[in-house]
Design a protein around this motif. Structure first.
Motif, PDB file in Angstrom:
ATOM      1  N   ALA A   1       4.562   4.186 -12.247  1.00 32.43           N
ATOM      2  CA  ALA A   1       3.931   5.335 -11.593  1.00 32.43           C
ATOM      3  C   ALA A   1       2.696   4.942 -10.795  1.00 32.43           C
ATOM      4  N   LEU A   2       1.832   4.112 -11.363  1.00 30.10           N
ATOM      5  CA  LEU A   2       0.587   3.775 -10.669  1.00 30.10           C
ATOM      6  C   LEU A   2       0.831   2.866  -9.474  1.00 30.10           C
ATOM      7  N   GLU A   3       1.839   2.011  -9.543  1.00 31.44           N
ATOM      8  CA  GLU A   3       2.150   1.180  -8.383  1.00 31.44           C
ATOM      9  C   GLU A   3       2.691   2.044  -7.245  1.00 31.44           C
TER      10      GLU A   3
ATOM     11  N   ALA B   1      -1.723   9.474  -8.095  1.00 28.81           N
ATOM     12  CA  ALA B   1      -1.507   9.071  -9.482  1.00 28.81           C
ATOM     13  C   ALA B   1      -0.975  10.226 -10.312  1.00 28.81           C
ATOM     14  N   SER B   2      -1.550  11.399 -10.144  1.00 32.62           N
ATOM     15  CA  SER B   2      -1.105  12.562 -10.907  1.00 32.62           C
ATOM     16  C   SER B   2       0.328  12.939 -10.555  1.00 32.62           C
ATOM     17  N   VAL B   3       0.644  12.935  -9.268  1.00 27.30           N
ATOM     18  CA  VAL B   3       1.992  13.288  -8.814  1.00 27.30           C
ATOM     19  C   VAL B   3       3.023  12.322  -9.383  1.00 27.30           C
ATOM     20  N   CYS B   4       2.688  11.045  -9.447  1.00 23.12           N
ATOM     21  CA  CYS B   4       3.646  10.043  -9.913  1.00 23.12           C
ATOM     22  C   CYS B   4       3.734   9.993 -11.434  1.00 23.12           C
TER      23      CYS B   4
ATOM     24  N   PRO C   1     -11.244   0.512  -8.998  1.00 20.30           N
ATOM     25  CA  PRO C   1     -10.511   1.431  -8.111  1.00 20.30           C
ATOM     26  C   PRO C   1      -9.128   0.947  -7.718  1.00 20.30           C
ATOM     27  N   GLU C   2      -8.955  -0.376  -7.562  1.00 21.67           N
ATOM     28  CA  GLU C   2      -7.648  -0.884  -7.162  1.00 21.67           C
ATOM     29  C   GLU C   2      -6.701  -1.021  -8.339  1.00 21.67           C
TER      30      GLU C   2
END
Length: 404
Positions: free
Chosen positions: A163-165, A188-191, A203-204
């Protein structure tokens, strides 16, 4: 009509109609790719993400739904419900100035990131619909990016993405191709889906934890109220918030407030006020206060202790209004503050309200006792216009693609 194009009660009925109208009925037995990406609400963490802080975001039961298939061409054909079909040639994946701030830029940007990772882009048709309100601050652009990414992941040979990638790839498309300097919270939330606690200290490479939680199981409805004001003329007001917070950090030789020791800040308050003014100091105070409140609310949700969550939410709303100062611009027109005041009149000490998202306009967030939802919605609509108040639920599943 081919059975494939008959509406079914699966959330993709309208996407199926758009697909058949634009691209024709699929041959009997041909499977289509189903793609889903939810909208999102910022549950906690008002302007903490850009300072390396914590947020809680929730995927919602409104979404981008799409159906697709390979087309054997060198173009992506995207049919959107209510909009003209667009075609994006895959001959060149470089950013196009003429496409900035358009859906075509997101198609090209996501294709570029997939190609960077070793996939070979190939043409496909995608019929896309959305139940995410336009301009409501629910991240419709992030949902489109994630939907495109999951479709390309499924249609083009290559590895799978967590999800985060996928969220970082989507953010890249929005930053570089769409030309909007957004953070990573929305994608991030959507994934991820569900409720997600996200730590942006790196942050990255943010750290996320996920929780399945339904506010209605604990006696409250999540309502977002459109205050009837656009963000279009408030770019400078939005930009000033991270700028002023980071100006405080710069005094200590740091880039973001998460890197500043609070004791050092306390020892230098007089100097900071002289150098940067009172508002920058107040916004720094909000950051640390809100970040702590995010942690407390996450603990309350995990307990679960809905009363503690609501108490912290009320305190958070007060901090945004008093210290962050993103509820009112200090002028005669104060739509968000009026909406909050009216919501408080109806709730009369129950539930909780706060500014939602960027602030000043857009929407406010309200946690409304279930026995009060109908009255609350009717009264807010009467004051602010029909359809202003909408009730949402948390969606457990993040962006995905799967074959029928």
């Amino acid at each position: 009509m081919n059975e494939t194009c008959v509406g079914r009660q699966d959330g993709f009925e309208r996407a199926r109609q758009v697909f058949c109208q634009e691209f024709g009925e699929p041959p009997a037995g041909e499977r289509l790719l189903r793609v889903h990406a939810p909208g999102r609400s910022e549950i906690a963490g008002n302007h903490t993400d850009h300072e390396g802080g914590h947020v809680i975001a929730g995927a919602l039961d409104v979404a981008v739904n799409a159906l697709g298939r390979p087309n054997g061409l060198g173009v992506v054909r995207l049919a959107s419900d209510g909009y003209p079909t667009i075609e994006v040639s895959l001959d060149s994946l470089d950013p196009q100035d003429a496409e900035k701030n358009t859906t075509a830029s997101l198609v090209r940007g996501m294709a570029f990131r997939m190609a960077q990772d070793g996939r070979t882009p190939a043409g496909f048709d995608l019929a896309i619909t959305s139940t995410i309100p336009v301009g409501g601050g629910l991240s419709s652009s992030a949902a489109v990016e994630a939907a495109l990414g999951r479709a390309m992941e499924a249609l083009w040979e290559g590895r799978s993405y967590d999800a985060l990638e996928m969220a970082r790839m989507s953010q890249f498309a929005e930053n570089v191709y769409f030309d909007k300097p957004c953070g990573l919270m929305d994608q991030a939330s959507v994934c991820l889906g569900g409720l997600a606690f996200i730590d942006f200290a790196i942050p990255e490479d943010p750290v996320a934890r996920r929780l399945e939680f339904d506010f209605e199981d604990h006696g409250y409805a999540l309502c977002l109220v459109d205050v009837g004001s656009s963000h279009a003329d408030l770019t400078d007001a939005y930009a000033a918030m991270p700028q002023e917070m980071q100006a405080v950090a710069a005094v200590f030789g740091k880039k973001r407030l998460c890197e500043v020791d609070q004791d050092d800040f306390d020892a230098h308050v007089p100097e900071l006020r002289r150098k940067l003014g009172d508002r920058a100091v107040l916004r720094a105070i909000h950051y640390w206060r809100e970040n702590e409140l995010v942690d407390k609310r996450w603990a309350a949700l995990n307990a679960p202790d809905i009363d503690a969550f609501l108490s912290c939410t009320r305190t958070s709303g007060a901090s945004s209004a008093m210290f962050l100062q993103n509820v009112s611009c200090g002028v005669e027109s104060q739509p968000a503050m009026v909406a909050l005041g009216l919501a408080e009149r109806v709730l009369d000490g129950r539930g909780a309200t706060r500014i939602h998202g960027g602030g000043f306009g857009g929407t406010i967030q309200c946690f409304v006792p279930l026995d009060l939802v109908e009255e609350f919605s009717d009264r807010m609509d009467a004051w602010l216009g029909a359809g202003s108040c909408r009730r949402y639920r948390i969606s457990d599943r993040g962006a995905y693609a799967e074959w029928e």
